[in-house]
Scaffold this active site. Structure first.
Site, PDB file in Angstrom:
ATOM      1  N   HIS A   1      -9.383   0.993   5.661  1.00 28.55           N
ATOM      2  CA  HIS A   1      -8.237   1.272   5.898  1.00 28.55           C
ATOM      3  C   HIS A   1      -8.299   2.214   7.100  1.00 28.55           C
ATOM      4  O   HIS A   1      -9.011   3.038   7.103  1.00 28.55           O
ATOM      5  CB  HIS A   1      -7.325   1.644   4.821  1.00 28.55           C
TER       6      HIS A   1
ATOM      7  N   GLY B   1       2.784  -1.219   4.428  1.00 23.93           N
ATOM      8  CA  GLY B   1       2.787   0.236   4.112  1.00 23.93           C
ATOM      9  C   GLY B   1       4.417   0.744   3.864  1.00 23.93           C
ATOM     10  O   GLY B   1       4.846   0.796   2.754  1.00 23.93           O
TER      11      GLY B   1
ATOM     12  N   GLY C   1       2.972   2.026  11.293  1.00 19.57           N
ATOM     13  CA  GLY C   1       4.066   3.286  11.402  1.00 19.57           C
ATOM     14  C   GLY C   1       4.597   3.394  12.574  1.00 19.57           C
ATOM     15  O   GLY C   1       5.564   4.444  12.683  1.00 19.57           O
TER      16      GLY C   1
ATOM     17  N   GLU D   1      -6.899   4.650   8.128  1.00 20.90           N
ATOM     18  CA  GLU D   1      -6.624   6.153   7.791  1.00 20.90           C
ATOM     19  C   GLU D   1      -7.943   6.596   7.165  1.00 20.90           C
ATOM     20  O   GLU D   1      -8.229   7.766   7.455  1.00 20.90           O
ATOM     21  CB  GLU D   1      -5.252   6.271   7.044  1.00 20.90           C
TER      22      GLU D   1
ATOM     23  N   ASN E   1       0.952  -1.267   0.044  1.00 21.30           N
ATOM     24  CA  ASN E   1      -0.051   0.120   0.031  1.00 21.30           C
ATOM     25  C   ASN E   1       0.893   1.080   0.037  1.00 21.30           C
ATOM     26  O   ASN E   1       1.480   1.614   0.958  1.00 21.30           O
ATOM     27  CB  ASN E   1      -0.989   0.017   1.146  1.00 21.30           C
ATOM     28  N   TRP E   2       1.168   1.929  -1.155  1.00 18.15           N
ATOM     29  CA  TRP E   2       1.847   2.869  -1.329  1.00 18.15           C
ATOM     30  C   TRP E   2       1.376   4.306  -0.510  1.00 18.15           C
ATOM     31  O   TRP E   2       2.086   5.233  -0.594  1.00 18.15           O
ATOM     32  CB  TRP E   2       2.166   3.531  -2.710  1.00 18.15           C
ATOM     33  N   LYS E   3       0.129   4.350  -0.257  1.00 20.23           N
ATOM     34  CA  LYS E   3      -0.538   5.440   0.448  1.00 20.23           C
ATOM     35  C   LYS E   3      -0.251   6.685  -0.476  1.00 20.23           C
ATOM     36  O   LYS E   3      -0.608   6.578  -1.696  1.00 20.23           O
ATOM     37  CB  LYS E   3      -0.001   5.728   1.836  1.00 20.23           C
TER      38      LYS E   3
ATOM     39  N   GLU F   1      -5.089  -4.913  10.990  1.00 21.73           N
ATOM     40  CA  GLU F   1      -4.082  -3.907  11.136  1.00 21.73           C
ATOM     41  C   GLU F   1      -4.188  -3.252  12.254  1.00 21.73           C
ATOM     42  O   GLU F   1      -4.874  -2.392  12.475  1.00 21.73           O
ATOM     43  CB  GLU F   1      -3.879  -2.967   9.876  1.00 21.73           C
TER      44      GLU F   1
ATOM     45  N   SER G   1       3.681  -2.063  10.780  1.00 22.40           N
ATOM     46  CA  SER G   1       5.202  -2.348  10.837  1.00 22.40           C
ATOM     47  C   SER G   1       5.795  -3.610  10.417  1.00 22.40           C
ATOM     48  O   SER G   1       6.802  -4.042  10.942  1.00 22.40           O
ATOM     49  CB  SER G   1       5.632  -2.012  12.298  1.00 22.40           C
TER      50      SER G   1
END
Length: 263
Positions: free
Chosen positions: A105, A242, A181, A107, A13-15, A175, A221
């Site tokens: 997700h 990520g 992160g 976010e 997932n490149w975000k 997740e 992570s």
């Protein structure tokens, strides 16, 4: 007959990273890195989830160079078309040969206030257009302290699977929000405990066959130094990666986790 063989799935997932030119360079480097070790990675499905603006470029590259990565989007609209400025329809993604779409997700849930009901509507939108939803669930640090590890993700998944047919192709991604992160991943035992509970939800909602074939991923992570420990667990079928998916050598090492599983 219950199916039990699940192909490991490593999803990047490149975000909101990499423009379409950077995406070309990245995909080419990743492909060449893995070509040198094809025997270690050809039994793993690799998925790339670039920003919307990169999708056509990445799709064209994958097709032209016959690169065996699956293409996915990071989100989609609950609507199929209409006056919804800034939204992206599942039918548009399907036309770009996207196979997967990330839904729910953490976010999106946090920054865009997406409720469990919105997530469920997006799952239905994905299925309408032949896309495989990667349904993300997970608990915050506060949730973990108050309810324990599995209660919140189990509840989220139960809502997301409402109305999903038993033969639907789905992926579930656990997740833990507190791990994303942070550099502090869940332990393999923690991941296994929750992933097993999530598989039980799939079984109760969609049946034993669906539970046996559905891949459950861990995300939070993930890096090359810990992926093998997660993949040893019986209910962890891959990873939603990520930051580490933005570094070609590191992501390739994660994809090649089988090299380290026996260590």
């Amino acid at each position: 007959m219950v199916l039990t063989t699940r192909t490991p799935f490593i999803a990047g997932n490149w975000k909101m990273n990499l423009d379409h030119l950077q995406a070309v360079a990245f995909v080419q480097k990743l492909h060449w890195t893995l070509k040198d070790a094809k025997h270690e990675s050809d039994s793993v499905e690799v998925g790339l989830f670039p920003p919307f603006t990169d999708l056509r470029t990445v799709q064209t590259l994958l097709d032209a160079d016959k690169i065996p990565f699956a293409l996915g989007a990071q989100d989609l609209s609950t609507k199929d078309s209409g006056a919804y400025t800034g939204e992206v329809s599942g039918q548009f993604l399907a036309k770009l040969d996207a196979k997967y779409v990330i839904i729910g997700h953490s976010e999106r849930r946090e920054y865009h206030a997406e409720s469990d009901e919105v997530v469920a509507a997006k799952v239905q939108a994905a299925l309408r257009h032949g896309l495989v939803p990667v349904i993300c669930v997970g608990e915050t640090a506060a949730d973990l302290e108050e309810f324990g590890a599995s209660a919140v993700p189990v509840g989220q998944l139960e809502v997301a699977l409402e109305g999903v047919p038993a033969d639907a192709d789905i992926v579930v991604a656990y997740e833990p929000v507190w791990a994303i992160g942070s550099g502090q991943a869940a332990t393999p035992e923690q991941a296994q405990e929750v992933c097993a509970k999530l598989r039980e939800v799939v079984a109760s909602k969609l049946g034993a066959d669906a539970a046996a074939r559905t891949r459950v991923l861990y995300g939070g992570s993930v890096k090359s130094s810990n992926i093998a420990s997660f993949m040893r667990e019986p209910d962890v079928d891959g990873a939603l990666v990520g930051g580490a998916s933005l570094v070609a050598d590191e992501f390739a090492a994660i994809i090649r986790f089988q090299k380290h599983v026996g260590v």
